[in-house]
Scaffold this motif. Structure first.
Motif, mmCIF file in Angstrom:
data_model
loop_
_atom_site.group_PDB
_atom_site.id
_atom_site.type_symbol
_atom_site.label_atom_id
_atom_site.label_comp_id
_atom_site.label_asym_id
_atom_site.label_seq_id
_atom_site.Cartn_x
_atom_site.Cartn_y
_atom_site.Cartn_z
ATOM 1 N N THR A 197 1.037 -1.356 -0.288
ATOM 2 C CA THR A 197 -0.354 -0.181 0.181
ATOM 3 C C THR A 197 0.822 1.320 0.389
ATOM 4 O O THR A 197 1.204 1.542 0.994
ATOM 5 C CB THR A 197 -0.787 -0.200 0.987
ATOM 6 N N LEU A 198 0.856 1.625 -1.048
ATOM 7 C CA LEU A 198 2.249 2.357 -1.287
ATOM 8 C C LEU A 198 1.955 3.862 -1.909
ATOM 9 O O LEU A 198 1.978 4.221 -3.117
ATOM 10 C CB LEU A 198 3.541 2.526 -2.472
ATOM 11 N N ASP A 199 0.366 4.092 -0.898
ATOM 12 C CA ASP A 199 -0.742 5.166 -1.887
ATOM 13 C C ASP A 199 -0.443 6.460 -1.602
ATOM 14 O O ASP A 199 -0.572 7.537 -2.012
ATOM 15 C CB ASP A 199 -2.209 4.765 -1.783
ATOM 16 N N THR A 200 1.006 6.628 -0.638
ATOM 17 C CA THR A 200 1.003 8.314 -0.295
ATOM 18 C C THR A 200 2.558 8.335 -0.547
ATOM 19 O O THR A 200 3.387 7.406 -0.942
ATOM 20 C CB THR A 200 1.083 8.720 0.649
ATOM 21 N N GLU A 201 2.885 9.589 -1.173
ATOM 22 C CA GLU A 201 4.534 9.956 -1.473
ATOM 23 C C GLU A 201 4.984 9.557 -0.218
ATOM 24 O O GLU A 201 6.339 8.662 -0.124
ATOM 25 C CB GLU A 201 4.982 11.516 -1.837
ATOM 26 N N LYS A 202 4.750 9.459 1.693
ATOM 27 C CA LYS A 202 5.775 9.619 2.014
ATOM 28 C C LYS A 202 5.832 7.902 2.000
ATOM 29 O O LYS A 202 7.153 7.327 2.690
ATOM 30 C CB LYS A 202 4.454 10.403 3.406
#
Length: 1493
Positions: A840-845
């Motif tokens: 779940t790499l759905d954000t830049e962070k």
């Protein structure tokens, strides 16, 4: 067609067929007839007419049908009639015309019997002996023993033979009992349908319809003689039944019975009797009518009950029958899954998961998978398909897969030698053209690289070219024997099925790109195609097939055991219940007695006794239940040990459980489409109806009872109610189809009574069902915006929601539900560790955090993936710079190692220009057998390609050129056939080709600078002795090198040059390099200033290791004894020594080389197998070299010449440097020793006679044990001769030999020469040697007798000590740095031995439960090889100890006579023999305690 009337189907005159409807018009649609009405009255009249009319099927005559049933029946009948075989229609019509029957049933039986006993000309049939083949009947003849009938009618048609013809022209003969028709083309049903629809009754006789008879018989000119042998059988015509004539006689009147006047009394009496009689008859009639009425009521009641049961059965079938998921109307909303968002794109994610699972599943089969620590991590996989790196994880993945394929090919070649054949006849279509080119590719590798394709060196730099050649060679033609072997052992595999062949045909651009680019420069989609191709190729080999079959067998066995376990448990539970009932019955019987009834205490005691017995029985049952659950869990674990495909849901989403990645993964790929959009998708039931349906019993028996009770109260009323509700649902179907249109209008909802619903029904999209519109269908539309390619679930709540929402009556979802239910506990245990941070790499962070973790996890291993160049450097530039560094390093090693020198004017300028990408060869380049030239500069230098091997005159050049042209022809790249359409006109491509050409030219110059004597096979000859085949071998090696040069200069990519560079590097005798020279005596590199180098082979020898020591450097060229003996060379000092020997006869003395020290410098071990073999050969000759006359060396001290001293280019110095004072003392001692040598000349002359006598005795020596000549050792006391084998010695003793007879004498004679251990004769010499040499000489060098050691076999410690203290005059391999070449050879041959099968892999506890209780330190050959590959061994003795441990464990666990014990004993004897040949110390176990090597 309607039975009663046709009213209601005439089109309204105001509503024509071409009437136009607008978007906003309010219309009424009848879905049954697909009619649209503007007026509701017309619509209502139409619907009522449809539903109230009784219909009949026109084709079958079946009546009492609804309109839909009649249409469906007619459609099915027409379809069946159309399936009736065309070739049988003419015979059927001929039989109908000839039979002249009046009954349809009789005609059907007659025609069916006629057709079943015959096959007709031009009819297509199948043969039972030829599966999947269709033949056409071309001839019919009588059998050999069948006489011709007199009337011409063949009644016994089963004895006929039919001549058949295949589509390819092949003709065969087959009897009647071997022929068959397709069941769909001819059966009783479609035959009856055809007859019914194609006959007409004429005068009571059934005749064919004229138009049908004209179509199939008259126009086709069909006669019985043209379709069958003989004449038409004769049939008895039916009798014509004509209607009887009507009776014309008129009925008489009653006038004659009417008489006017009064009746007489007698007549009144008669009338009374008549009336009484009539009354009796009337009463009887009433009674009979009452009985008939009761019977009719009973009949109607039975019919009503039968109808009720039929209705119940139909309802049960509808509620319990499984259908396709998309056709059901009772679906629930599936839960929402988590979308997978990773560092990889969605279109690569599925293949990446499968790659990781493949490497995890077959880790034991893959070669070199240890680089990934037995499994490819997610970080490594992400980096492989996101970063452009030459030596990154992507290249390691490809190396593992390709290396595995090559290893499997080698295993296959060991079982069945594979030879590739080039097609003699030209092929004109694919894939045979590509298969023929693949065979040429296999020969191309052998021609230009002198190795088979699977033997080429592979690393990250040569990978692209080796991979390209492998893909081009995939699917090559093989000879007949290996083809049959593949069919037998690879499940029918053939070359045409090779996945590499299909990749080459389907994705030709990949091969084109690999010709000029590296594999890591391709698009990741193409790279993934290549990886999938390699994995598919691995799965075709017998080793992989065996692994898969073993797993399938284990899975089938586990499933069988699980079923048996469940059956046993059910029987046990039934037995427990039976026992409880039996105890209860016994208790009740006891309680019925009068004593028990009156005594309350006894009754209470019996009750307590019953409770205790039932409690004990329940406790025992609980224990058995827990045991059963444990066994079930164990069997489920066996089923759940690799990739599991759970199933598919309603919209064709696939569910997986991956062993390498915890979680349930859902794939919704476009290529999973199984059908197209439905024309009329079903409307799902309302939530209230679904809730009501959910409350129904799930078991069919209970459901049947429930429905019978429900329908038996008021069947008629409920049937009307259900019909009314069904009509409402059908009328409003279109408005609720897609779920996003307007609701039903007020007019259309008036019948429903305005009842409010609790909640809105879900739409087709929410249900994941087909909407009927391809542009907006979540199931069938690939471009739907809400379509998720990959998603996952992992929480138990999500699994529960999924189980609740799956439909148990859908074909796909029922299977998915069963798998999830069966494996639920194991799946929940497996998926609880689902890595959310990776999926779940759905954000830049989160992406930045993942990149940081990926960098930290992989940077240590792949920090030099681009060879230290900064990030962002173009891959072509990385390859070019590294190739330049490799070429310059090779040139430097050759130059500093005195192996050759470039023939250029300015070497520094040559190097600098190569670095600056401004290459200038400074000479005219020539290569190949025809000496192809390239004008690159004019200098005054020798243009020969190599030195001191051939005088390249015109005859040799012509011979090479003619031989090459005759055998190979013109050079052709194997990928040339797929280069059509390649664009090489771009400036970038031309610049790259120029750079590749320059670097190839530079490598060619380096290769031509190497001396031919420093090349080994296949480019040189390492054989020392001259023989008849040596010249031919030199010719072949020269030809091999020329082919290598031609291929090099035709290179088009950096990878091709790297491949040529690697092959050249491996063909150089680096042990002849002065920078790597070892002393042939002590095998050390120390004291390079005191090492003499041979001017021929660069072999080194310490001056202080010679016996006697050499004081000064000899004058002129100095050659080692090996070169003097094999090549006929002569040292400058030999002539002077020969003249001195003629003047002064001397006694020839023998000197023995001291033992080798255990503590040898690091790096002495030579990893190259050829070098190790050559070193051993030179060592064997070195003893003879050092046994020369000592004066031949001593006399050279007066000569003053240029010193040949070994200089190391690497700058490594000696472990100890002599001080200046030590050097002065050594020089003084040398002078004293020289004086002593001069004074001993006279004593040596006196011994000349004795030496001559000894030589004469040696020539006539006979062994005193076997009495054969050819003895090798003589007793120093009794002068008797023996063979080494007879006295149990492996080599010549370093001290004086004393036989067993002389050892028993008390008086010992003085030895001829004192040993280093008994005297101080060499004390002065020891001071001259370095400290390490003195420490070696100070040890006891006496050889321990094998007889003594064999008597002490029971004491392992003493044996080990004695074996470790033994030394030889040659190099001792125990406790020396690792001899990898010899050890690899030993391991390979041991593992390939036929008796090695029990020791190839670890012993599993499941196979031998008590093995690890007895064997505390298990060991196997695979683990030894892995430790050797990983560099865990430092000494030879460490690896040999592990091999010894394998056989000790075998001896400890197995008993003598066991199969594994015999295999271990046989394999250990083989290891002992190989260790003896390789001079490796091996201590056998008690199984072979008598043998020592």
């Amino acid at each position: 067609m309607p039975i009663c009337k046709r009213d209601g189907f005439d089109l309204n005159q105001t509503e024509g067929k071409n009437e136009t409807f607008h978007d906003n018009d309010l219309v009424f649609c009848c879905y049954i007839t697909k009619r649209i009405f503007r007026d509701y009255e017309n619509y209502f009249r139409h619907v009522m007419a449809i539903n109230s009319t009784v219909w009949q099927c026109e084709a079958t005559g079946k009546d009492g049908l609804t309109y839909e049933e009649a249409v469906k029946s007619e459609r099915v009948a027409r379809k069946k009639m159309e399936q009736f075989k065309q070739s049988l229609r003419a015979p059927v019509l001929l039989v109908i015309e000839h039979a002249r029957q009046s009954a349809v049933k009789t005609l059907n039986i007659m025609v069916s019997k006629f057709l079943r006993k015959r096959f007709f000309l031009n009819e297509e049939v199948t043969v039972t002996t030829r599966k999947n083949a269709v033949f056409k009947v071309v001839g019919i003849k009588a059998g050999e023993h069948v006489p011709e009938p007199g009337n011409g009618i063949y009644e016994d048609t089963e004895q006929l033979e039919y001549r058949l013809r295949a589509p390819n022209g092949e003709e065969i003969s087959a009897p009647f009992d071997q022929l068959r028709r397709q069941r769909a083309e001819f059966n009783q049903e479609n035959l009856a349908m055809f007859i019914k629809n194609n006959v007409v009754r004429v005068d009571g006789i059934l005749r064919p319809k004229p138009e049908t008879y004209k179509q199939y018989v008259t126009d086709a000119n069909a006669h019985f003689s043209k379709i069958f042998i003989g004449k038409m059988p004769r049939y008895s015509p039916a009798k014509i039944k004509r209607p009887e004539a009507k009776d014309t006689k008129k009925q008489s009147t009653l006038n004659k019975y009417i008489v006017k006047g009064e009746e007489s009394p007698a007549k009144s009496k008669v009338d009374a009797e008549v009336r009484a009689k009539l009354l009796a008859e009337e009463m009887e009639r009433v009674r009979l009518e009452k009985i008939a009425k009761c019977a009719e009521m009973e009949r109607k009641k039975a019919e009503k009950k039968a109808e009720l049961m039929l209705r119940v059965d139909q309802e049960c079938h509808e509620l319990t029958a499984k259908t396709d998921d998309l056709e059901r109307n009772d679906q629930l909303v599936l839960p929402t899954y988590h979308p997978i968002v990773t560092f990889l794109p969605d279109h690569l994610l599925g293949d990446a998961f499968m790659l990781r699972e493949f490497m995890h599943t077959y880790s034991g089969l893959l070669s070199g998978v240890e680089v990934f620590r037995q499994n490819l991590s997610f970080y490594e996989m992400s980096r492989a398909f996101s970063a452009r790196e030459v030596a990154g994880p992507l290249s390691d993945i490809l190396l593992v897969l390709l290396g595995t394929i090559f290893d499997l090919q080698k295993e296959e070649e060991e079982e069945c030698p594979v030879r590739y054949s080039v097609g003699r006849k030209p092929f004109t279509r694919e894939p045979y053209i590509s298969m023929s080119n693949a065979s040429h590719t296999q020969h191309y590798c052998k021609r230009h690289f002198s190795f088979n394709l699977n033997e080429l060196p592979m690393d990250a730099l040569t990978l692209s070219e080796v991979l390209r050649l492998h893909l081009l060679a995939s699917g090559a033609f093989v000879q007949e024997r290996p083809e049959k072997w593949r069919i037998m052992y690879r499940n029918g595999y053939s070359s045409i099925e090779d996945p590499g062949l299909h990749l080459r045909l389907k994705h030709t651009h990949i091969l084109r790109a690999l010709r000029t680019q590296s594999i890591v420069q391709l698009d990741f989609v193409d790279i993934m195609r290549v990886i999938n191709c390699l994995m598919a190729q691995i799965l075709t080999y017998s080793g992989t097939i065996n692994v898969i079959e073993e797993r399938m067998e284990r899975t089938a066995k586990a499933k069988s055991d699980l079923r048996a376990l469940v059956i046993t448990e059910n029987k046990r539970l039934a037995a427990v219940e039976m026992a409880k009932r039996k105890l209860t019955n016994e208790h009740n019987q006891q309680c019925l007695s009068d004593d028990i009834k009156q005594d309350a205490e006894k009754k209470q005691a019996l009750a307590e006794q019953l409770n205790r017995r039932i409690a004990d029985l329940t406790a025992q049952s609980d224990r058995e239940q827990r045991k059963h659950e444990y066994q079930v869990l164990k069997l489920h674990s066996e089923l759940f040990n690799f990739l599991i495909y759970l199933g598919t849901d309603r919209c064709y989403r696939k569910y997986y459980v991956l062993e390498s990645m915890p979680g349930i993964f859902i794939e919704h790929m476009p290529d999973t489409m199984m059908d197209t959009c439905l024309a009329q998708p079903p409307v799902n039931k309302s939530p209230a109806e679904l809730r009501k349906q959910a409350q129904l019993p799930k078991v069919r028996k209970d459901l049947r009872i429930y429905l019978v009770k429900l329908y038996s109260d008021d069947d008629k009323k409920k049937r009307k109610s259900n019909t009314k509700q069904s009509l409402e649902n059908k009328e409003n179907q279109e408005n609720r189809l897609n779920g996003h249109g307007p609701g039903p209008s007020a007019e259309s909802m008036e019948i429903g009574g305005g009842e409010d619903e609790e909640q809105a029904p879900p739409t087709q999209f929410e249900l994941l069902m087909c909407s009927g519109d391809i542009s907006n269908c979540i199931v069938h539309s690939e471009q739907h915006p809400q379509r998720k390619v990959w998603s996952y679930i992992y929480q138990p709540e999500e699994i529960d929601a999924l189980l609740r929402s799956l439909n148990p009556l859908g074909w796909r979802e029922s299977e998915l539900l069963d798998e999830l239910t069966q494996m639920r506990s194991l799946i929940e245990q497996h998926v609880k560790n689902c890595p959310l941070d990776l999926l779940t790499l759905d954000t830049e962070k989160k992406r930045n955090k993942f990149m940081s973790a990926m960098h930290s996890e992989t940077q240590r291993k792949y920090s030099q993936a681009n060879f230290g160049l900064p990030e962002g450097t173009e891959l072509n530039e990385v390859l070019r710079l590294h190739l330049v560094d490799c070429i310059l390093q090779l040139e430097t090693d050759i130059y500093t190692g005195d192996l050759g020198k470039l023939k250029v004017k300015d070497m520094e300028r040559w190097r600098q220009q190569l670095l600056d990408d401004n290459f200038d060869a400074q000479t005219k380049l020539q290569w190949g057998p025809g000496q192809i030239s390239s004008e690159a500069g004019e200098v005054d230098s020798d243009n020969e390609s190599h030195e001191d091997y051939y005088d390249h005159d015109d005859d040799i050049k012509d011979a090479h050129s003619q031989y090459t042209k005759k055998r190979y022809g013109k050079f052709t790249d194997p990928g040339q056939c797929i280069l059509d359409g390649e664009d090489t006109s771009s400036a970038e491509s031309q610049a790259q080709q120029t750079q590749v050409r320059n670097l190839a030219s530079a490598l060619l110059q380096v290769e031509q600078a190497i001396g031919r004597r420093f090349l080994k096979e296949p480019f040189g000859v390492t054989k020392k002795r001259q023989d008849a085949k040596l010249e031919h071998q030199k010719f072949i090696s020269e030809l091999n090198l020329y082919q290598w040069e031609i291929s090099l200069m035709e290179s088009t990519s950096y990878s091709q040059i790297f491949l040529h560079l690697s092959i050249l590097h491996d063909s150089i005798l680096w042990n002849h390099s002065t920078s790597k020279s070892l002393c042939k005596v002590c095998r050390r590199r120390t004291d390079p200033e005191k090492m003499l180098l041979c001017d021929q082979c660069n072999g080194g020898t310490h001056m202080f290791c010679m016996k006697p020591k050499m004081r000064t450097v000899p004058e002129g060229n100095w050659y080692c004894h090996t070169c003097v003996k094999n090549l006929g060379l002569t040292n400058a000092t030999d002539d002077k020594q020969q003249e001195q020997n003629k003047r002064v006869p001397r006694k020839k003395r023998k000197f023995i080389v001291d033992e080798v020290d255990e503590d040898v410098d690091e790096g002495v071990a030579d990893n190259d197998e050829d070098e190790g073999n050559e070193d051993d050969e030179e060592e064997n000759i070195e003893e003879n070299e050092l046994s020369d006359d000592p004066e031949s060396v001593a006399s050279s001290t007066s000569a003053k010449a240029k010193a040949k001293v070994a200089v190391r280019s690497s700058g490594r110095r000696s472990s100890r440097r002599l001080k200046s004072k030590e050097i002065e003392d050594a020089v003084a001692e040398d002078e004293d020793e020289q004086a002593e040598n001069d004074s001993s000349v006279e004593a040596d002359e006196n011994d000349t006679e004795e030496e001559n006598d000894e030589e004469q005795t040696e020539e006539e020596a006979v062994c005193q044990i076997c009495f054969y000549d050819g003895c090798e050792v003589c007793c120093s006391r009794c002068s008797e001769w023996y063979h080494l084998e007879c006295v149990k010695l492996k080599r010549q003793p370093r001290t004086d030999f004393v036989c067993k007879k002389c050892k028993g004498n008390e008086t010992s004679r003085t030895r001829r020469r004192p040993s280093h251990a008994d005297g101080d004769a060499d004390d002065g010499e020891d001071h001259e040697e370095p400290q390490a040499k003195r420490s070696r000489s100070s040890r006891n060098s006496l050889r321990i007798s094998l007889d003594k050691s064999s008597n002490n076999n029971n004491n392992n410690n003493n044996t080990s000590t004695n074996n470790n203290n033994r030394r030889s005059g040659r190099r001792a391999n125990d406790n020396l740095p690792l001899n990898s070449a010899a050890l690899y050879d030993l391991l390979e041959q041991t593992m390939k031995h036929q008796a090695a099968w029990p020791f190839l892999r670890p012993v599993l506890p499941s196979e031998v439960p008590d093995y690890h209780k007895i064997i505390k330190t298990p060991m196997d050959l695979a683990k030894i090889k892995s430790k050797l590959n990983m560099g865990e061994y430092q000494l030879n003795e460490e690896l040999l100890n592990d091999i010894q441990l394998v056989f000790k464990n075998c001896d400890l666990y197995n008993v003598e006579g066991n199969e594994i014990y015999d295999a271990g004993c046989k394999l250990e004897r083989f290891v002992m023999t190989r260790c003896k040949d390789l001079l490796l110390p091996f201590r056998p176990s008690d199984m072979n305690a008598d043998g020592i090597c």
